[in-house]
Design a protein around this motif. Structure first.
Motif, PDB file in Angstrom:
ATOM      1  N   UNK A 263     -40.933 136.408  71.028  1.00 26.06           N
ATOM      2  CA  UNK A 263     -40.158 136.929  69.905  1.00 26.06           C
ATOM      3  C   UNK A 263     -40.844 136.721  68.563  1.00 26.06           C
ATOM      4  N   UNK A 264     -41.593 135.621  68.411  1.00 25.64           N
ATOM      5  CA  UNK A 264     -42.045 135.242  67.074  1.00 25.64           C
ATOM      6  C   UNK A 264     -43.539 135.018  66.904  1.00 25.64           C
ATOM      7  N   UNK A 266     -46.020 137.025  67.166  1.00 27.45           N
ATOM      8  CA  UNK A 266     -46.693 138.147  66.494  1.00 27.45           C
ATOM      9  C   UNK A 266     -46.365 138.258  65.015  1.00 27.45           C
ATOM     10  N   UNK A 267     -45.458 137.465  64.511  1.00 30.22           N
ATOM     11  CA  UNK A 267     -45.027 137.603  63.118  1.00 30.22           C
ATOM     12  C   UNK A 267     -46.148 137.345  62.118  1.00 30.22           C
ATOM     13  N   UNK A 268     -47.148 136.552  62.533  1.00 27.01           N
ATOM     14  CA  UNK A 268     -48.259 136.274  61.624  1.00 27.01           C
ATOM     15  C   UNK A 268     -49.410 137.255  61.804  1.00 27.01           C
ATOM     16  N   UNK A 269     -49.185 138.304  62.611  1.00 30.01           N
ATOM     17  CA  UNK A 269     -50.204 139.326  62.810  1.00 30.01           C
ATOM     18  C   UNK A 269     -51.205 139.012  63.894  1.00 30.01           C
ATOM     19  N   UNK A 270     -50.970 137.933  64.623  1.00 25.85           N
ATOM     20  CA  UNK A 270     -51.910 137.527  65.660  1.00 25.85           C
ATOM     21  C   UNK A 270     -51.140 136.952  66.838  1.00 25.85           C
ATOM     22  N   UNK A 271     -51.464 137.387  68.049  1.00 28.60           N
ATOM     23  CA  UNK A 271     -50.833 136.863  69.258  1.00 28.60           C
ATOM     24  C   UNK A 271     -51.747 135.807  69.837  1.00 28.60           C
ATOM     25  N   UNK A 272     -51.394 134.532  69.606  1.00 28.74           N
ATOM     26  CA  UNK A 272     -52.272 133.431  70.017  1.00 28.74           C
ATOM     27  C   UNK A 272     -51.497 132.255  70.609  1.00 28.74           C
ATOM     28  N   UNK A 273     -50.214 132.464  70.901  1.00 26.33           N
ATOM     29  CA  UNK A 273     -49.419 131.395  71.489  1.00 26.33           C
ATOM     30  C   UNK A 273     -48.881 130.405  70.490  1.00 26.33           C
ATOM     31  N   UNK A 282     -36.626 134.465  64.075  1.00 21.12           N
ATOM     32  CA  UNK A 282     -35.203 134.697  64.361  1.00 21.12           C
ATOM     33  C   UNK A 282     -35.070 134.825  65.872  1.00 21.12           C
ATOM     34  N   UNK A 283     -34.365 133.890  66.477  1.00 20.47           N
ATOM     35  CA  UNK A 283     -34.307 133.860  67.935  1.00 20.47           C
ATOM     36  C   UNK A 283     -32.954 133.337  68.390  1.00 20.47           C
TER      37      UNK A 283
END
Length: 579
Positions: A263-264, A266-273, A282-283
């Motif tokens: 959910x969250x 990717x919010x910083x523009x990077x999918x890194x765990x 928001x979850x």
């Protein structure tokens, strides 16, 4: 504390790992000018180690204070004079004075949990060259008691020793020994601690502003009363069913954590765990709740488990008014770190939260202790109970934002916290930093910095980079007037799990290097990240290596507005209690 001796150099950028590597290269080439800290001459002892047993400590700690032993032994960087002593009535301390290589620096380390033992690690100093070379006199104390069950809290003197007196008197005693051994005083004095050691660090800045030039306070239990008597008590109760058995077990946490990441992340523009800014997340745990007719629940949570997760995140509130009783709970992304803290690995295993909450509630938190046999089931989470904790707020807590005396003495303060800390919500540190900003105005930027580390657990460990050197930037700030900017955190290949969840007094301290041990072999680093001082974020530049700090630039600012809660007034100036 010395007044500022160097000109302020605003905006200069430092990186911890870069500083360490510069220091190492300088040591190898003899180019001391490359060092980011002052080039101090090495001072040799003027007395034999054994002679320190004659040093009189009675003027410091009172009658009965004495040196028990002073012997040479192997230590960091070479041979040290190891001094063990006691300050009345029962403050045990240890000081290690280098026989060779002392560079006129003193470092005192905090003690985590409820202490009761001499801490043996220096945290947040990975790769600090002067430390690893044995250039510091190092001291630590057991905080004035030796029990592990909190019973010391029933003794007024031992309460005071734990709250503030032990660390201060240890500093005075250690500096006395420095003068006796080397024939001169230290040039610079530093304090570093995490967890309760972070609280002790802030106590030093607030109560004893002349003790240290630079103070590093990590994941501070600064809101001690609320933290232990309310937060941990609630987290333990929230996961107890009507039958007294835990509802949510550790094996189920990956289900929740994965949903939060999806959910969250990717919010910083990077999918890194990693969740770089949990405040923007928001979850709702309901997204992983099993259908009512689900036959396979291996990949979802029951309604009861979802309810527990919600309680963890939200924290307790007064039923009559709805007023929150804590400043905040664990942040999104911290779920895996709950194991052993308030989520047991097995139904018959104890959890940290229950142990520490009961010890504080039974022996320390209230002016009048609860009846014998008091259990968490007896705890009332309401404003009336919260108000009873106020009596000892000014004794144990370290939430006073008025640091004017520390600032006038030339002191520098670095606050730091892991975003994924399960033990102490980073919102406590954010609330305190905000209070200091409000109290001190523009002056605060001249002597304070705050660093928040994505994915880091309590003091160390975690899914994100957590090895960091804050001691070298602090030395540069204090000794050369160069204010720290970005620091670099690294993640080793084998992520050393934090030992939290161990019985209180055994595991609540920053992971680090043992006082008398040589630096550990350098592990393979799988990724590194820069961390800028709050409120700035770090963002991938879109072209560099995502696993290297060099691939990141300073990003947008984050924001935090302290919520309305029952203890908001605790973060305003107050007169400290002595006992």
């Amino acid at each position: 504390m010395r007044l500022a001796r160097y000109a302020w150099l605003a905006g200069a950028a430092l990186t911890c790992c870069g500083l360490a590597s510069v220091a190492v290269r300088a040591a190898q080439t003899g180019a001391s000018s490359a060092e980011p800290y002052a080039a101090l001459s090495v001072v040799a002892p003027t007395q034999r180690c054994a002679s320190l047993t004659a040093v009189d400590l009675s003027a410091i700690g009172g009658a009965g204070s004495k040196i028990n032993a002073a012997l040479e032994s192997a230590g960091r960087g070479g041979t040290v004079c190891r001094v063990e002593g006691v300050l009345a009535p029962a403050i045990h301390f240890q000081v290690q004075l280098p026989v060779q290589g002392w560079t006129q620096r003193y470092l005192q380390i905090g003690c985590g949990g409820l202490c009761g033992r001499i801490s043996d690690s220096v945290g947040a100093a990975d790769g600090c060259a002067p430390l690893n070379a044995g250039g510091f006199v190092i001291a630590a104390t057991d905080m004035g008691h030796q029990d592990q069950d909190g019973a010391f809290g029933e003794d007024a003197q031992k309460r005071a020793d734990f709250a503030h007196r032990a660390q201060h008197l240890t500093a005075v005693a250690a500096k006395t020994l420095i003068r006796a051994f080397y024939g001169r005083k230290e040039a610079f004095a530093y304090f570093t601690g995490c967890s309760d050691g972070g609280r002790e660090a802030l106590i030093a800045a607030q109560r004893y502003p002349d003790d240290f030039d630079g103070i590093i306070a990590g994941a501070a239990a600064l809101n001690f009363q609320t933290q232990n008597a309310i937060f941990h008590a609630w987290q333990a109760r929230a996961n107890s069913g009507a039958d007294g058995q835990p509802i949510l077990l550790a094996a189920r946490l990956p289900i929740l954590h994965q949903a939060v990441i999806e959910a969250c992340d990717k919010l910083d523009g990077q999918v890194d765990g990693l969740i770089a800014n949990p405040l923007a997340c928001r979850f709702d745990p309901a997204v992983v709740q099993c259908a009512a007719d689900a036959s396979d629940r291996s990949g979802c949570l029951t309604a009861a488990e979802v309810a527990v997760a919600r309680k963890f995140y939200q924290g307790p509130s007064d039923a009559a008014t709805g007023m929150p009783l804590t400043v905040g709970g664990p942040q999104f992304g911290s779920e895996l770190s709950w194991a052993g803290v308030y989520v047991p690995n097995a139904a018959d295993q104890k959890i940290f939260s229950e142990m520490v909450a009961l010890q504080v509630l039974r022996h320390m938190a209230f002016e009048t202790n609860p009846p014998a046999g008091f259990a968490l089931a007896d705890m009332r989470f309401d404003l009336a109970t919260f108000d009873k904790l106020r009596a000892r707020h000014a004794l144990f807590d370290a939430t006073n934002p008025d640091l004017s005396a520390f600032e006038k003495a030339g002191g520098k303060l670095i606050l730091w916290h892991g975003w994924a800390d399960p033990h102490i919500s980073p919102l406590n540190t954010l609330a305190y930093y905000n209070a200091v900003q409000n109290q001190m105005g523009a002056t605060a930027q001249r002597f304070t910095r705050l660093y928040l580390f994505p994915g880091m657990y309590h003091c160390s460990g975690g899914e994100g980079p957590y090895q960091v050197d804050l001691l070298t930037p602090m030395m540069s700030w204090v000794e050369k007037g160069i204010a720290p900017d970005a620091v670099i955190a690294s993640q080793p290949e084998q992520s050393a799990a934090s030992d939290f969840g161990a019985p209180v007094g055994k595991g609540d301290g920053a992971a680090g290097t043992a006082l008398n041990a040589a630096p550990a072999a350098t592990p393979k680093i799988v990724r590194s990240r820069p961390v800028w001082p709050w409120p700035y974020s770090a963002v991938w530049d879109g072209k560099g290596d995502v696993n290297q700090a060099s691939g990141y630039v300073r990003g947008a600012t984050m924001s935090f507005t302290p919520p309305a809660w029952a203890g908001a007034d605790l973060f305003t100036p107050y007169r400290p209690l002595e006992k």
